[in-house]
Design a protein around this motif. Structure first.
Motif, short mmCIF file in Angstrom:
data_model
loop_
_atom_site.label_atom_id
_atom_site.label_comp_id
_atom_site.label_asym_id
_atom_site.label_seq_id
_atom_site.Cartn_x
_atom_site.Cartn_y
_atom_site.Cartn_z
N PHE A 241 0.81 -1.32 0.34
CA PHE A 241 -0.09 0.00 0.13
C PHE A 241 1.04 1.28 0.04
N PHE A 242 1.91 1.13 0.98
CA PHE A 242 2.91 2.40 1.07
C PHE A 242 3.86 2.39 -0.19
N LEU A 243 4.17 1.50 -0.98
CA LEU A 243 4.65 1.45 -2.16
C LEU A 243 3.93 1.74 -3.41
N CYS A 244 2.61 1.70 -3.44
CA CYS A 244 1.67 2.24 -4.22
C CYS A 244 1.77 3.74 -4.25
N GLN A 245 1.59 4.39 -3.15
CA GLN A 245 1.75 5.65 -2.73
C GLN A 245 2.93 6.31 -3.08
N LEU A 246 3.97 5.55 -2.86
CA LEU A 246 5.41 6.06 -3.37
C LEU A 246 5.48 6.38 -4.91
N SER A 247 4.89 5.30 -5.47
CA SER A 247 4.94 5.26 -6.96
C SER A 247 4.08 6.43 -7.51
N VAL A 248 2.98 6.80 -6.96
CA VAL A 248 2.11 8.15 -7.34
C VAL A 248 2.91 9.24 -7.08
N ILE A 249 3.57 9.44 -5.99
CA ILE A 249 4.44 10.47 -5.63
C ILE A 249 5.42 10.77 -6.75
N GLU A 250 6.07 9.65 -7.23
CA GLU A 250 7.27 9.64 -8.16
C GLU A 250 6.54 10.20 -9.64
N LEU A 251 5.44 9.65 -9.92
CA LEU A 251 4.72 9.95 -10.95
C LEU A 251 4.53 11.26 -10.92
N CYS A 252 3.86 11.76 -9.99
CA CYS A 252 3.71 13.38 -9.86
C CYS A 252 4.80 14.27 -9.91
N TYR A 253 6.01 13.75 -9.52
CA TYR A 253 7.40 14.37 -9.64
C TYR A 253 7.79 14.75 -11.09
N VAL A 254 7.45 13.51 -11.97
CA VAL A 254 7.89 13.66 -13.07
C VAL A 254 6.89 14.64 -13.97
N LEU A 255 5.73 14.82 -13.74
CA LEU A 255 4.69 15.61 -14.18
C LEU A 255 4.69 17.15 -13.68
N VAL A 256 5.57 17.41 -12.52
CA VAL A 256 5.86 18.62 -12.18
C VAL A 256 7.11 19.08 -12.63
N ILE A 257 8.08 18.40 -12.86
CA ILE A 257 9.45 18.60 -13.26
C ILE A 257 9.65 18.41 -14.76
N VAL A 258 9.22 17.66 -15.16
CA VAL A 258 9.72 17.12 -16.56
C VAL A 258 9.46 18.16 -17.52
N PRO A 259 8.10 18.67 -17.89
CA PRO A 259 7.84 19.68 -18.93
C PRO A 259 8.86 20.68 -18.88
N LYS A 260 9.16 21.56 -17.99
CA LYS A 260 10.17 22.44 -17.96
C LYS A 260 11.43 22.32 -18.31
N THR A 261 11.88 21.12 -17.72
CA THR A 261 13.14 20.65 -18.15
C THR A 261 13.38 20.35 -19.40
N LEU A 262 12.45 19.76 -20.05
CA LEU A 262 12.67 19.50 -21.64
C LEU A 262 12.49 20.53 -22.45
N LEU A 263 11.85 21.46 -21.90
CA LEU A 263 11.51 22.83 -22.73
C LEU A 263 12.48 23.82 -22.55
N SER A 264 13.22 23.49 -21.27
CA SER A 264 14.60 24.28 -21.41
C SER A 264 15.81 23.69 -22.37
N LEU A 265 15.56 22.68 -22.77
CA LEU A 265 16.72 22.14 -23.60
C LEU A 265 16.26 22.45 -24.94
N ILE A 266 14.94 22.73 -25.31
CA ILE A 266 14.30 23.04 -26.77
C ILE A 266 14.82 24.67 -27.09
N VAL A 267 14.35 25.37 -25.95
CA VAL A 267 14.59 27.05 -26.15
C VAL A 267 15.91 26.92 -26.00
#
Length: 322
Positions: A68-94
């Protein structure tokens, strides 16, 4: 007193139209295509790994507390990706960096700190689960009930979001200098604090308080749990039994060391020691490699996860043959 050249603390400094410039990896223009492809692959694998664990746990009818806790940990990591990734990739394009609004930067910082704090608290809950399983095995089912696990999960999220909100408000109430160039690929706390026009250490106090609540206190609780576990294992006469009990803690210990090692280096130090290049490299590990390693560590070490994955693969093969 604010330094010379600071913005006046009027409505304009808090205006939603104010923007920051995320420089990202603008100094590595020749490598930006390679970095973009590398980060994209890492993030896709991270998404796939955490989604696999999430689906695996959800499909398992008998869910022990650790899953159960591992499932919550996976959800947190998925949210991490959605919060950080878009701007990270955009900073490499611009080429000249990507812009982010005042509100967007505050929201990104709040979510990043909240998710990191929730993970710290969740690691405490997981260490308590291991403590009860090893030190009080006869009472494990009664103590680690579904209701307690749910309350712990909610408390982890609410506590982290409250601390993160206080820290974000404190940081964005500071006066910023005319330069709004953030030498980072996302709105990290030390990078934004570096723009503050203050000559004292007062702006660092909210960060210090957040570090105590989100890093130091959880770490001490985890350490206490493992001291009790170690004391209990020393009383076990069978080396096989001792090794079997300790093996259930290896995954959690590995993730705890990865998480706290990077977080401690990034946040528990004075503003005068801030190094943009060094911080970006550690942040890359913290926001890219650790979310990728978490599902790998747990899928390889957790027998239940491996068993459910094997059942899923068998069902898929049977469906393909039929």
């Amino acid at each position: 007193m604010p330094c010379e050249g600071c913005m006046e603390r009027d409505n304009r400094s808090m205006d939603a139209t104010m923007e920051f410039l995320l420089l990202g990896f603008s100094e590595l223009l020749c490598l930006r295509v390679l970095l973009f492809l590398t980060f994209l692959i890492v993030h896709l694998v991270t998404l796939a790994g955490n989604m696999t664990i999430f689906i695996t746990v959800v499909m398992e009818p008998s869910r022990p507390p650790m899953l159960f806790f591992l499932c919550q940990l996976s959800v947190i990591e998925l949210c991490y990706v959605l919060v950080i990734v878009p701007k990270t990739l955009l900073s490499l394009i611009v080429v000249d960096g990507s812009t982010i609004s005042f509100i967007g930067c505050a929201a990104q910082m709040h979510l990043f700190v909240a998710l990191g704090g929730a993970e710290c608290f969740l690691l405490v809950a997981m260490s308590y689960d291991r403590y009860v399983a090893i030190c009080q095995p006869l009472h494990y089912v009664a103590v680690m009930s579904e209701g307690l696990c749910l309350r712990l999960a909610v408390a982890c999220c609410l506590g982290a979001f409250a601390v993160a909100l206080g820290l974000t408000v404190a940081v964005f109430r500071l006066p910023f200098c005319q330069s709004h160039r953030i030498n980072h690929f996302f709105c990290d706390v030390p990078a934004v604090l570096h723009l503050a026009c203050t000559q004292s250490y007062t702006p660092e106090l909210p960060l210090l308080a957040a570090c105590v609540l989100l890093l130091l206190l959880p770490f001490l609780l985890i350490l206490t749990s493992y001291v009790c576990i170690a004391a209990a294992l020393l009383r076990v006469t069978s080396s096989v039994g001792r090794g079997k009990a300790f093996s259930t803690c290896v995954s959690h210990l590995t993730i705890t060391m990865l998480h706290y090692g990077c977080a401690t280096f990034m946040y528990i130090r004075p503003k005068s020691n801030y190094s943009p290049a060094q911080d970006k490299m550690v942040s890359l590990v913290y926001t890219n490699l650790t979310p990728l390693l978490y599902p790998l560590i747990y899928s390889l070490r957790n027998k239940v996860i491996r068993g459910v994955l094997r059942k899923m693969l068998r069902r898929k093969k049977i469906a393909q043959l039929s």
